[in-house]
Write a protein that holds these residues in place. Structure first.
Motif, PDB file in Angstrom:
ATOM      1  N   GLN A 109       0.974  -1.351  -0.182  1.00  0.00           N
ATOM      2  CA  GLN A 109       0.008  -0.077   0.172  1.00  0.00           C
ATOM      3  C   GLN A 109       0.811   1.171  -0.068  1.00  0.00           C
ATOM      4  OE1 GLN A 109      -1.654   1.855   3.182  1.00  0.00           O
ATOM      5  NE2 GLN A 109      -0.788   0.468   4.699  1.00  0.00           N
ATOM      6  N   GLY A 110       0.411   2.464  -0.343  1.00  0.00           N
ATOM      7  CA  GLY A 110       1.123   3.805  -0.412  1.00  0.00           C
ATOM      8  C   GLY A 110       0.387   4.644  -1.362  1.00  0.00           C
ATOM      9  N   ASP A 111       1.311   5.749  -1.490  1.00  0.00           N
ATOM     10  CA  ASP A 111       0.942   6.771  -2.310  1.00  0.00           C
ATOM     11  C   ASP A 111       2.016   7.764  -2.840  1.00  0.00           C
ATOM     12  OD1 ASP A 111      -1.114   8.267  -3.949  1.00  0.00           O
ATOM     13  OD2 ASP A 111      -2.220   8.383  -2.049  1.00  0.00           O
ATOM     14  N   GLU A 112       1.671   8.722  -3.442  1.00  0.00           N
ATOM     15  CA  GLU A 112       2.700   9.615  -3.960  1.00  0.00           C
ATOM     16  C   GLU A 112       3.893   9.244  -4.358  1.00  0.00           C
ATOM     17  OE1 GLU A 112       3.000  12.937  -1.197  1.00  0.00           O
ATOM     18  OE2 GLU A 112       1.344  12.296  -0.267  1.00  0.00           O
ATOM     19  N   VAL A 113       3.745   8.251  -5.366  1.00  0.00           N
ATOM     20  CA  VAL A 113       5.046   7.468  -5.810  1.00  0.00           C
ATOM     21  C   VAL A 113       5.230   7.960  -6.973  1.00  0.00           C
ATOM     22  CG1 VAL A 113       4.652   5.223  -4.453  1.00  0.00           C
ATOM     23  CG2 VAL A 113       3.673   5.474  -6.530  1.00  0.00           C
ATOM     24  N   GLY A 114       4.299   8.636  -7.840  1.00  0.00           N
ATOM     25  CA  GLY A 114       4.652   9.328  -9.291  1.00  0.00           C
ATOM     26  C   GLY A 114       4.119   8.695 -10.373  1.00  0.00           C
ATOM     27  N   SER A 115       3.910   9.180 -11.467  1.00  0.00           N
ATOM     28  CA  SER A 115       3.170   8.613 -12.639  1.00  0.00           C
ATOM     29  C   SER A 115       4.437   7.480 -13.192  1.00  0.00           C
ATOM     30  CB  SER A 115       2.862   9.607 -13.694  1.00  0.00           C
ATOM     31  OG  SER A 115       3.792  10.415 -13.827  1.00  0.00           O
ATOM     32  N   ASN A 116       5.714   7.827 -12.696  1.00  0.00           N
ATOM     33  CA  ASN A 116       6.568   6.944 -13.544  1.00  0.00           C
ATOM     34  C   ASN A 116       7.067   5.734 -12.749  1.00  0.00           C
ATOM     35  OD1 ASN A 116       6.582   8.164 -16.097  1.00  0.00           O
ATOM     36  ND2 ASN A 116       8.071   9.756 -15.309  1.00  0.00           N
ATOM     37  N   ALA A 117       6.409   5.533 -11.418  1.00  0.00           N
ATOM     38  CA  ALA A 117       6.803   4.490 -10.700  1.00  0.00           C
ATOM     39  C   ALA A 117       6.717   3.299 -11.175  1.00  0.00           C
ATOM     40  CB  ALA A 117       5.470   4.305  -9.239  1.00  0.00           C
ATOM     41  N   GLU A 118       7.777   2.263 -10.678  1.00  0.00           N
ATOM     42  CA  GLU A 118       7.929   0.787 -10.841  1.00  0.00           C
ATOM     43  C   GLU A 118       7.839   0.263  -9.644  1.00  0.00           C
ATOM     44  OE1 GLU A 118      11.251   0.394 -13.683  1.00  0.00           O
ATOM     45  OE2 GLU A 118      10.596   1.996 -14.958  1.00  0.00           O
ATOM     46  N   ILE A 119       6.718  -0.359  -9.361  1.00  0.00           N
ATOM     47  CA  ILE A 119       6.649  -1.287  -8.323  1.00  0.00           C
ATOM     48  C   ILE A 119       5.973  -2.563  -8.472  1.00  0.00           C
ATOM     49  CG2 ILE A 119       5.648  -1.450  -5.856  1.00  0.00           C
ATOM     50  CD1 ILE A 119       5.435   1.569  -6.015  1.00  0.00           C
ATOM     51  N   TYR A 120       7.061  -3.591  -8.437  1.00  0.00           N
ATOM     52  CA  TYR A 120       6.423  -4.858  -8.737  1.00  0.00           C
ATOM     53  C   TYR A 120       7.011  -6.059  -7.893  1.00  0.00           C
ATOM     54  CZ  TYR A 120      10.905  -4.879 -11.243  1.00  0.00           C
ATOM     55  OH  TYR A 120      12.115  -4.730 -11.774  1.00  0.00           O
ATOM     56  N   LEU A 121       6.275  -7.274  -7.884  1.00  0.00           N
ATOM     57  CA  LEU A 121       6.790  -8.466  -7.310  1.00  0.00           C
ATOM     58  C   LEU A 121       7.676  -9.111  -8.384  1.00  0.00           C
ATOM     59  CD1 LEU A 121       6.907 -10.564  -5.097  1.00  0.00           C
ATOM     60  CD2 LEU A 121       4.620 -11.497  -6.265  1.00  0.00           C
ATOM     61  N   TYR A 122       8.779  -9.863  -7.888  1.00  0.00           N
ATOM     62  CA  TYR A 122       9.631 -10.620  -8.866  1.00  0.00           C
ATOM     63  C   TYR A 122      10.158 -12.038  -8.182  1.00  0.00           C
ATOM     64  CZ  TYR A 122      13.783  -8.768  -6.810  1.00  0.00           C
ATOM     65  OH  TYR A 122      14.788  -8.284  -5.850  1.00  0.00           O
ATOM     66  N   VAL A 123      10.166 -13.047  -8.824  1.00  0.00           N
ATOM     67  CA  VAL A 123      10.828 -14.254  -8.523  1.00  0.00           C
ATOM     68  C   VAL A 123      11.910 -14.796  -9.626  1.00  0.00           C
ATOM     69  CG1 VAL A 123      10.416 -16.841  -8.211  1.00  0.00           C
ATOM     70  CG2 VAL A 123       8.577 -14.985  -7.254  1.00  0.00           C
ATOM     71  N   ILE A 124      13.082 -15.091  -9.095  1.00  0.00           N
ATOM     72  CA  ILE A 124      14.004 -15.581 -10.246  1.00  0.00           C
ATOM     73  C   ILE A 124      14.204 -17.106  -9.784  1.00  0.00           C
ATOM     74  CG2 ILE A 124      16.365 -15.391 -10.823  1.00  0.00           C
ATOM     75  CD1 ILE A 124      16.219 -12.350  -9.710  1.00  0.00           C
ATOM     76  N   SER A 125      13.815 -17.916 -11.013  1.00  0.00           N
ATOM     77  CA  SER A 125      13.999 -19.313 -10.542  1.00  0.00           C
ATOM     78  C   SER A 125      14.688 -19.850 -11.956  1.00  0.00           C
ATOM     79  CB  SER A 125      12.556 -20.132 -10.825  1.00  0.00           C
ATOM     80  OG  SER A 125      12.782 -21.452 -10.632  1.00  0.00           O
ATOM     81  N   ASN A 126      15.920 -20.561 -11.686  1.00  0.00           N
ATOM     82  CA  ASN A 126      16.733 -21.239 -12.786  1.00  0.00           C
ATOM     83  C   ASN A 126      16.809 -20.150 -13.712  1.00  0.00           C
ATOM     84  OD1 ASN A 126      14.253 -23.696 -12.219  1.00  0.00           O
ATOM     85  ND2 ASN A 126      16.648 -24.061 -11.825  1.00  0.00           N
TER      86      ASN A 126
END
Length: 190
Positions: free
Chosen positions: A117-134
């Protein structure tokens, strides 16, 4: 040949083989989260790595002075008492991730999730979940944060795992004064 039931595992034994359930104990149970301290409730944060220009590990942030830190306030957490909090008066970026050791994993399909959750991150924000497998990086859709206590669940389905460790994390790139809370990582064998 004799038949033994060990939990939900059925093992057949003949005169030449011994019954062992060592291998069974090493495999994850379907639907059980394999992320350690996934909700940040335990005071040991050593399993979490922070990639930021000024800090490399999570610690309790009692006065809000850290750009990324643990806040202990149930009103700001998705569940229980603690969550990862971020805020800076300048454009910033960081990731919080954990290496899940191969001893907790098995070959198969996984799914992952986290709440933010949050706010004021800007229109160019990049917020994501990632997983690295093999060697392959799986990414969720970008989160669109729009206010206090408006939790977003980021998900990744159909993560294919063959062998070795896996990495689960969140990447955040935000504008000046962007803020938020991250809680309840989940990575499970399905």
């Amino acid at each position: 040949t004799q038949k033994f039931e060990i939990g939900k595992v059925v093992v057949y034994q003949n005169e030449k083989t011994k019954v062992t359930d060592k291998k069974r104990d090493a495999l994850p149970i379907k639907g059980i989260n394999v992320v350690s301290n996934s909700g940040f409730e335990k005071f040991d944060y050593s399993m979490w790595n922070v990639k930021h220009s000024s800090i490399t590990e999570l610690s309790l942030d009692t006065d809000g002075s850290l750009p990324v830190g643990i806040e202990s306030k149930s009103a700001d957490a998705h569940t229980k008492e603690r969550s990862v909090h971020f805020w800076t008066p300048y454009n910033d970026q960081f990731s919080v991730e954990q290496v899940v050791k191969k001893s907790k994993l098995t070959k198969g399909t996984y799914q992952a999730s986290v709440y933010i959750q949050g706010d004021e991150v800007g229109s160019n924000a990049e917020i994501y979940l990632y997983v690295i497998s093999n060697g392959k990086k799986y990414k969720s859709k970008y989160a669109k944060l729009n206010g206090y206590n408006k939790w977003k669940k980021l998900e990744i389905k159909n993560i294919k795992h063959k062998s070795g460790d896996m990495i689960i994390g969140v990447k955040v790139k935000h504008a000046a004064n962007g803020w938020g809370f991250i809680d309840d990582f989940n990575l499970k064998y399905i």
